[in-house]
Motif scaffolding. Structure first.
Motif, PDB file in Angstrom:
ATOM      1  N   TRP A 292       6.591  12.008  10.816  1.00  0.00           N
ATOM      2  CA  TRP A 292       6.197  10.602  10.981  1.00  0.00           C
ATOM      3  C   TRP A 292       7.096   9.697  10.145  1.00  0.00           C
ATOM      4  N   HIS A 293       7.456  10.168   8.978  1.00  0.00           N
ATOM      5  CA  HIS A 293       8.367   9.390   8.130  1.00  0.00           C
ATOM      6  C   HIS A 293       9.718   9.208   8.836  1.00  0.00           C
ATOM      7  N   GLU A 294      10.212  10.262   9.464  1.00  0.00           N
ATOM      8  CA  GLU A 294      11.476  10.184  10.214  1.00  0.00           C
ATOM      9  C   GLU A 294      11.346   9.222  11.399  1.00  0.00           C
ATOM     10  N   TYR A 295      10.213   9.287  12.065  1.00  0.00           N
ATOM     11  CA  TYR A 295       9.974   8.402  13.213  1.00  0.00           C
ATOM     12  C   TYR A 295      10.021   6.937  12.770  1.00  0.00           C
ATOM     13  N   ILE A 296       9.363   6.610  11.665  1.00  0.00           N
ATOM     14  CA  ILE A 296       9.360   5.237  11.151  1.00  0.00           C
ATOM     15  C   ILE A 296      10.764   4.810  10.750  1.00  0.00           C
ATOM     16  N   GLU A 297      11.486   5.660  10.112  1.00  0.00           N
ATOM     17  CA  GLU A 297      12.849   5.333   9.676  1.00  0.00           C
ATOM     18  C   GLU A 297      13.768   5.097  10.879  1.00  0.00           C
ATOM     19  N   ASP A 298      13.531   5.807  11.965  1.00  0.00           N
ATOM     20  CA  ASP A 298      14.350   5.625  13.179  1.00  0.00           C
ATOM     21  C   ASP A 298      14.084   4.289  13.850  1.00  0.00           C
TER      22      ASP A 298
ATOM     23  N   LYS B 143       0.864  -1.184   0.000  1.00  0.00           N
ATOM     24  CA  LYS B 143       0.000   0.000   0.000  1.00  0.00           C
ATOM     25  C   LYS B 143       0.893   1.224   0.000  1.00  0.00           C
ATOM     26  N   ARG B 144       0.339   2.323  -0.411  1.00  0.00           N
ATOM     27  CA  ARG B 144       1.082   3.575  -0.399  1.00  0.00           C
ATOM     28  C   ARG B 144       0.338   4.534   0.525  1.00  0.00           C
ATOM     29  N   TYR B 145       1.069   5.091   1.498  1.00  0.00           N
ATOM     30  CA  TYR B 145       0.491   6.029   2.456  1.00  0.00           C
ATOM     31  C   TYR B 145       1.274   7.330   2.388  1.00  0.00           C
TER      32      TYR B 145
ATOM     33  N   SER C 148       9.310  -2.934   7.790  1.00  0.00           N
ATOM     34  CA  SER C 148       9.509  -3.638   9.070  1.00  0.00           C
ATOM     35  C   SER C 148       9.371  -2.676  10.246  1.00  0.00           C
ATOM     36  N   ALA C 149       9.796  -1.432  10.086  1.00  0.00           N
ATOM     37  CA  ALA C 149       9.656  -0.443  11.156  1.00  0.00           C
ATOM     38  C   ALA C 149       8.190  -0.145  11.416  1.00  0.00           C
ATOM     39  N   LEU C 150       7.435   0.040  10.346  1.00  0.00           N
ATOM     40  CA  LEU C 150       6.007   0.320  10.498  1.00  0.00           C
ATOM     41  C   LEU C 150       5.282  -0.872  11.121  1.00  0.00           C
ATOM     42  N   GLU C 151       5.674  -2.066  10.713  1.00  0.00           N
ATOM     43  CA  GLU C 151       5.080  -3.277  11.283  1.00  0.00           C
ATOM     44  C   GLU C 151       5.387  -3.366  12.780  1.00  0.00           C
TER      45      GLU C 151
ATOM     46  N   ILE D 289       2.615  -3.412  15.788  1.00  0.00           N
ATOM     47  CA  ILE D 289       2.570  -4.497  16.777  1.00  0.00           C
ATOM     48  C   ILE D 289       2.635  -3.922  18.194  1.00  0.00           C
ATOM     49  N   GLN D 290       3.549  -2.968  18.389  1.00  0.00           N
ATOM     50  CA  GLN D 290       3.668  -2.344  19.709  1.00  0.00           C
ATOM     51  C   GLN D 290       2.373  -1.606  20.078  1.00  0.00           C
ATOM     52  N   HIS D 291       1.791  -0.933  19.105  1.00  0.00           N
ATOM     53  CA  HIS D 291       0.553  -0.210  19.362  1.00  0.00           C
ATOM     54  C   HIS D 291      -0.573  -1.168  19.747  1.00  0.00           C
ATOM     55  N   LYS D 292      -0.655  -2.289  19.050  1.00  0.00           N
ATOM     56  CA  LYS D 292      -1.694  -3.273  19.357  1.00  0.00           C
ATOM     57  C   LYS D 292      -1.504  -3.835  20.770  1.00  0.00           C
ATOM     58  N   GLU D 293      -0.259  -4.158  21.142  1.00  0.00           N
ATOM     59  CA  GLU D 293       0.029  -4.655  22.492  1.00  0.00           C
ATOM     60  C   GLU D 293      -0.330  -3.598  23.541  1.00  0.00           C
ATOM     61  N   TYR D 294       0.039  -2.353  23.233  1.00  0.00           N
ATOM     62  CA  TYR D 294      -0.276  -1.255  24.146  1.00  0.00           C
ATOM     63  C   TYR D 294      -1.795  -1.127  24.324  1.00  0.00           C
TER      64      TYR D 294
END
Length: 146
Positions: A17-23, A9-11, A30-33, A37-42
């Protein structure tokens, strides 16, 4: 997740936010995934925490309710015992007065609004002072407990 089941998909994101994902990882996917996952656990943990808080709140309210009921029950028992004692004493006095009236052949009485003898006024004063002293003792006992 298996690689073959992933969807492309393209978002469009704001640059921060792009910088946050890259970090968060080597590649964006894989970073977004990882973030998801962390958000779902939270989110699940937050739901569990709210559930636990509600359970604790219910138990606490139940304990408070039980404590109040117990204290009220004890106080009501004291009041009921005092009332029963007063009722019993009043009935005894009525029977004594009835016996006195019959023994004295009294058919009528003079009420206190027509005539109030000195001994009755003295008795009322003594009883009033006795009650005031008992109240004073009760209040001083209450002050000692605090």
């Amino acid at each position: 997740m298996a690689e073959d089941k992933k969807v492309q998909k393209r978002y469009y994101l704001e640059p921060h936010w792009h910088e946050y994902i890259e970090d968060k990882g080597h590649n964006g996917s894989s970073a977004l995934e990882t973030i998801l996952i962390q958000h779902k656990e939270y989110s699940n943990n937050l739901f569990d925490l709210r559930f636990i808080i509600n359970q604790i709140k219910q138990e606490l309210l139940q304990e408070i309710d039980n404590g109040i009921k117990k204290n009220v029950e004890v106080e009501m028992k004291r009041i009921r015992l005092g009332t029963n004692n007063t009722d019993r004493n009043t009935q005894v006095l009525i029977e004594l007065l009835q016996g006195f009236m019959v023994a004295s052949n009294k058919d009528t009485i003079t009420t206190t609004d027509l005539y109030k003898p000195d001994f009755l006024a003295e008795a009322e004063t003594v009883v009033h002072e006795r009650i005031a002293n008992l109240k004073q003792k009760k209040h001083s006992k209450g002050d000692e407990k605090e």
